[in-house]
Each structure stands twice: as structure tokens, then as C-alpha cells.
Scaffold this active site. Structure first.
Site, PDB file in Angstrom:
ATOM      1  N   ASN A  15       0.838  -1.215   0.000  1.00  0.00           N
ATOM      2  CA  ASN A  15       0.000   0.000   0.000  1.00  0.00           C
ATOM      3  C   ASN A  15       0.864   1.254   0.000  1.00  0.00           C
ATOM      4  O   ASN A  15       0.555   2.223  -0.697  1.00  0.00           O
ATOM      5  CB  ASN A  15      -0.958  -0.002   1.193  1.00  0.00           C
ATOM      6  CG  ASN A  15      -2.219  -0.780   0.904  1.00  0.00           C
ATOM      7  OD1 ASN A  15      -3.035  -0.369   0.088  1.00  0.00           O
ATOM      8  ND2 ASN A  15      -2.364  -1.934   1.551  1.00  0.00           N
ATOM      9  N   MET A  91       0.270  -2.464  12.265  1.00  0.00           N
ATOM     10  CA  MET A  91      -0.375  -3.464  13.119  1.00  0.00           C
ATOM     11  C   MET A  91      -0.533  -3.015  14.571  1.00  0.00           C
ATOM     12  O   MET A  91      -0.732  -3.845  15.460  1.00  0.00           O
ATOM     13  CB  MET A  91       0.412  -4.790  13.053  1.00  0.00           C
ATOM     14  CG  MET A  91       0.540  -5.355  11.656  1.00  0.00           C
ATOM     15  SD  MET A  91      -1.043  -5.451  10.782  1.00  0.00           S
ATOM     16  CE  MET A  91      -1.718  -6.922  11.540  1.00  0.00           C
ATOM     17  N   ARG A  92      -0.457  -1.716  14.814  1.00  0.00           N
ATOM     18  CA  ARG A  92      -0.626  -1.194  16.182  1.00  0.00           C
ATOM     19  C   ARG A  92      -1.828  -0.275  16.227  1.00  0.00           C
ATOM     20  O   ARG A  92      -2.089   0.468  15.281  1.00  0.00           O
ATOM     21  CB  ARG A  92       0.588  -0.360  16.590  1.00  0.00           C
ATOM     22  CG  ARG A  92       1.874  -1.077  16.428  1.00  0.00           C
ATOM     23  CD  ARG A  92       2.460  -1.429  17.772  1.00  0.00           C
ATOM     24  NE  ARG A  92       3.370  -2.528  17.608  1.00  0.00           N
ATOM     25  CZ  ARG A  92       3.349  -3.623  18.359  1.00  0.00           C
ATOM     26  NH1 ARG A  92       2.477  -3.760  19.327  1.00  0.00           N
ATOM     27  NH2 ARG A  92       4.213  -4.592  18.151  1.00  0.00           N
ATOM     28  N   ASN A 108      -6.594   5.312   7.590  1.00  0.00           N
ATOM     29  CA  ASN A 108      -6.198   3.899   7.620  1.00  0.00           C
ATOM     30  C   ASN A 108      -6.874   3.161   6.478  1.00  0.00           C
ATOM     31  O   ASN A 108      -7.926   3.585   6.000  1.00  0.00           O
ATOM     32  CB  ASN A 108      -6.634   3.270   8.957  1.00  0.00           C
ATOM     33  CG  ASN A 108      -6.215   1.806   9.079  1.00  0.00           C
ATOM     34  OD1 ASN A 108      -5.088   1.449   8.718  1.00  0.00           O
ATOM     35  ND2 ASN A 108      -7.108   0.949   9.555  1.00  0.00           N
ATOM     36  N   HIS A 110      -8.358  -0.729   5.609  1.00  0.00           N
ATOM     37  CA  HIS A 110      -8.696  -2.013   6.229  1.00  0.00           C
ATOM     38  C   HIS A 110      -9.208  -2.953   5.140  1.00  0.00           C
ATOM     39  O   HIS A 110     -10.028  -2.542   4.316  1.00  0.00           O
ATOM     40  CB  HIS A 110      -9.771  -1.803   7.308  1.00  0.00           C
ATOM     41  CG  HIS A 110     -10.160  -3.084   7.971  1.00  0.00           C
ATOM     42  ND1 HIS A 110      -9.339  -3.724   8.878  1.00  0.00           N
ATOM     43  CD2 HIS A 110     -11.249  -3.869   7.828  1.00  0.00           C
ATOM     44  CE1 HIS A 110      -9.925  -4.845   9.270  1.00  0.00           C
ATOM     45  NE2 HIS A 110     -11.082  -4.956   8.645  1.00  0.00           N
ATOM     46  N   ASP A 146     -10.580   0.230  13.908  1.00  0.00           N
ATOM     47  CA  ASP A 146     -11.267   0.214  12.609  1.00  0.00           C
ATOM     48  C   ASP A 146     -12.683   0.786  12.692  1.00  0.00           C
ATOM     49  O   ASP A 146     -13.593   0.300  12.008  1.00  0.00           O
ATOM     50  CB  ASP A 146     -11.302  -1.224  12.042  1.00  0.00           C
ATOM     51  CG  ASP A 146      -9.913  -1.820  11.896  1.00  0.00           C
ATOM     52  OD1 ASP A 146      -8.981  -1.085  11.550  1.00  0.00           O
ATOM     53  OD2 ASP A 146      -9.758  -3.031  12.153  1.00  0.00           O
ATOM     54  N   GLU A 175      -7.309  -2.150  -2.792  1.00  0.00           N
ATOM     55  CA  GLU A 175      -6.682  -1.266  -1.782  1.00  0.00           C
ATOM     56  C   GLU A 175      -5.746  -0.279  -2.470  1.00  0.00           C
ATOM     57  O   GLU A 175      -5.710   0.906  -2.131  1.00  0.00           O
ATOM     58  CB  GLU A 175      -5.896  -2.094  -0.752  1.00  0.00           C
ATOM     59  CG  GLU A 175      -6.764  -2.992   0.107  1.00  0.00           C
ATOM     60  CD  GLU A 175      -5.944  -3.729   1.162  1.00  0.00           C
ATOM     61  OE1 GLU A 175      -5.095  -3.094   1.817  1.00  0.00           O
ATOM     62  OE2 GLU A 175      -6.151  -4.948   1.329  1.00  0.00           O
TER      63      GLU A 175
HETATM   64  C1  GRF Z   1      -3.270  -4.787   3.755  1.00  0.00           C
HETATM   65  O1  GRF Z   1      -4.238  -5.730   3.394  1.00  0.00           O
HETATM   66  C2  GRF Z   1      -3.866  -3.794   4.714  1.00  0.00           C
HETATM   67  O2  GRF Z   1      -5.174  -3.462   4.406  1.00  0.00           O
HETATM   68  C3  GRF Z   1      -3.799  -4.577   5.993  1.00  0.00           C
HETATM   69  O3  GRF Z   1      -2.544  -5.212   5.958  1.00  0.00           O
HETATM   70  C4  GRF Z   1      -2.170  -5.420   4.615  1.00  0.00           C
HETATM   71  C5  GRF Z   1      -0.851  -4.748   4.437  1.00  0.00           C
HETATM   72  O4  GRF Z   1      -0.318  -4.929   3.191  1.00  0.00           O
HETATM   73  N1  GRF Z   1      -4.070  -3.759   7.124  1.00  0.00           N
HETATM   74  P1  GRF Z   1       0.926  -4.080   2.713  1.00  0.00           P
HETATM   75  O5  GRF Z   1       1.980  -4.095   3.809  1.00  0.00           O
HETATM   76  O6  GRF Z   1       0.452  -2.698   2.380  1.00  0.00           O
HETATM   77  O7  GRF Z   1       1.415  -4.834   1.489  1.00  0.00           O
END
Ligand code: GRF
Length: 217
Positions: A15, A91-92, A108, A110, A146, A175
Site C-alpha cells: 500500500n 499493526m498497532r 487507515n 482495512h 477500525d 486497496e
Molecule cells: C493490507 O491488506 C492492509 O489493508 C492490511 O494489511 C495489509 C498490508 O499490506 N491492514 P501491505 O503491507 O500494504 O502490502
């Protein structure tokens, strides 16, 4: 005038890459000033360096609590002149320390259609529940997990033979489309918040009704 972005990421950073590419290609009026990760080995940090952005590791274990950790993250963001923060596979749970430093400017992504399936490991839950559609959501961040106001969602069908990995891959492609777009709407000053509803000014209508499986008439 463009966004001065700080991206928080814990993992591979695809992302982040979609944001960097959108900036480089002109679709997103922003500069990624710094990428901050709680994971010193995150691929996202390598992607930042490759794009010429600053890369800062703030390992979580080094701070006594979430607030102390976020103070260090905020210091790194401010040092690089950031005005908008994008969580991208971070992840926090962020604390009021970070939210208070960038009010209304923390987003964010999700990988599900919120408010269904918040949290982690969502694709297996989606398949087990039997829903016909999943997708992804870009939202403003509040203090919950979220739970913040929704900016854009993309709807992705769940197929009978999907595994968590195949579904994740199909959703990830979306995404990479909606996150740069949400940030560009913010850069254009087009997002207006009323309560927990986000309006786009002027409006840009999305797709019509979807069915899965098909409806004949
Ligand atoms: C993505 O699916 C995001 O939505 C989720 O974790 C994944 C991260 O992917 N929270 P990346 O590190 O952006 O490849």
C-alpha cells in the site's frame, strides 16, 4: 497545495508503494516525507529508502507503553514536516497522543467492508461466515479499532473456491486503487465530515447495485 505524508507500516508495504507510485505519477498531490515502522525489518522501510523517503524504525518493545511509543513516532513525523498520516498495514492501535498531534489527518486502510470484520485475519472470517462480498475501506482513524468515519469502500466478490490468500490478493488490488484516491480527495480539500459521515464535495457517484450470484431480472 499537496499533502506532506508520513506513512506508518509494519509489513511489506505494497500500500505504501501504491501511494509512492501515485505521487510519482502525478495522480496524488503529495510527498511521502517519512515512513515509520514498529518493525525494523519491514519491507516498507526498504521501499521508502528506494523512493528517497526517510525510513525510521521505532521498535515497539523499546517503549514502556503505547503512549510513550507514539510520542517517539510523533517526534519522527514532526521532524520530517508531516501534516497527514497514512496507516498502511500498521499493526498497532494508535493512541490519543498520535491522534491529538494530527487532528482529523490520520487515515487507515482495512481489508474488509467495515463495520463488518474489523481487526486482523479477516479474510478467513469472511469466507467462514459465507458473505458474498468483501472489500476494503479507507477511513479516518479514531480511538477505536477500525471504527472511524468511512471515506471510500471498494466491493469485491467472494468466490466459492476462494482461500484467504486468493481473496486477500483480489482485495489488495483494490486497496492500491482506493487509498491513493482517498488521499487525493483529502489533498483537494473535498472531504467534509458531518458526525460520522464523510461527504465528497462536489459529489462523485460510485457504482450501482452488485449481485453475487447473479439475479436474473
Ligand atoms: C493490507 O491488506 C492492509 O489493508 C492490511 O494489511 C495489509 C498490508 O499490506 N491492514 P501491505 O503491507 O500494504 O502490502
Amino acid at each position: 497545495m499537496g499533502l506532506e505524508l508520513g506513512v506508518l507500516a509494519s509489513g511489506g508495504g505494497s500500500n505504501l508503494q501504491s501511494i509512492l507510485d501515485a505521487c510519482a505519477g502525478g495522480a496524488l498531490d503529495a510527498r511521502v516525507r517519512v515512513v515509520v515502522s514498529d518493525n525494523p525489518k519491514a519491507g516498507a522501510l526498504d521501499r521508502a529508502r528506494a523512493a528517497g523517503a526517510a525510513a525510521v524504525a521505532v521498535p515497539f518493545g523499546a517503549s514502556p507503553d503505547r503512549e510513550a511509543h507514539d510520542r517517539r513516532v510523533v517526534a519522527a513525523l514532526q521532524e520530517h514536516g508531516v501534516d497527514t498520516v497514512a496507516l498502511a498495514g500498521y499493526m498497532r492501535l494508535v493512541s490519543p497522543v498520535l491522534l491529538g498531534a494530527f487532528p482529523g489527518r490520520v487515515l487507515n486502510i482495512h481489508p474488509a467492508l467495515l463495520p463488518a470484520f474489523p481487526g486482523v485475519h479477516v479474510h478467513g472470517q469472511v469466507i467462514a461466515h459465507g458473505v458474498r462480498f468483501s472489500g476494503c475501506t479507507v477511513h479516518f482513524v479514531d480511538e477505536g479499532m477500525d471504527t472511524g468515519p468511512i471515506i471510500i469502500q471498494a466491493v469485491v466478490p467472494v468466490r466459492d473456491d476462494d482461500t484467504p490468500d486468493t481473496l486477500a490478493a483480489r482485495i489488495l488490488r483494490e486497496e492500491h486503487r482506493i487509498y491513493p484516491q482517498a488521499l487525493q480527495y483529502l489533498a483537494e480539500g473535498r472531504l467534509r465530515l458531518e458526525g460520522r459521515r464523510v461527504f465528497l464535495d462536489p459529489p462523485s457517484p460510485g457504482s450501482g447495485t452488485l449481485h453475487n450470484p447473479a439475479v436474473r431480472s
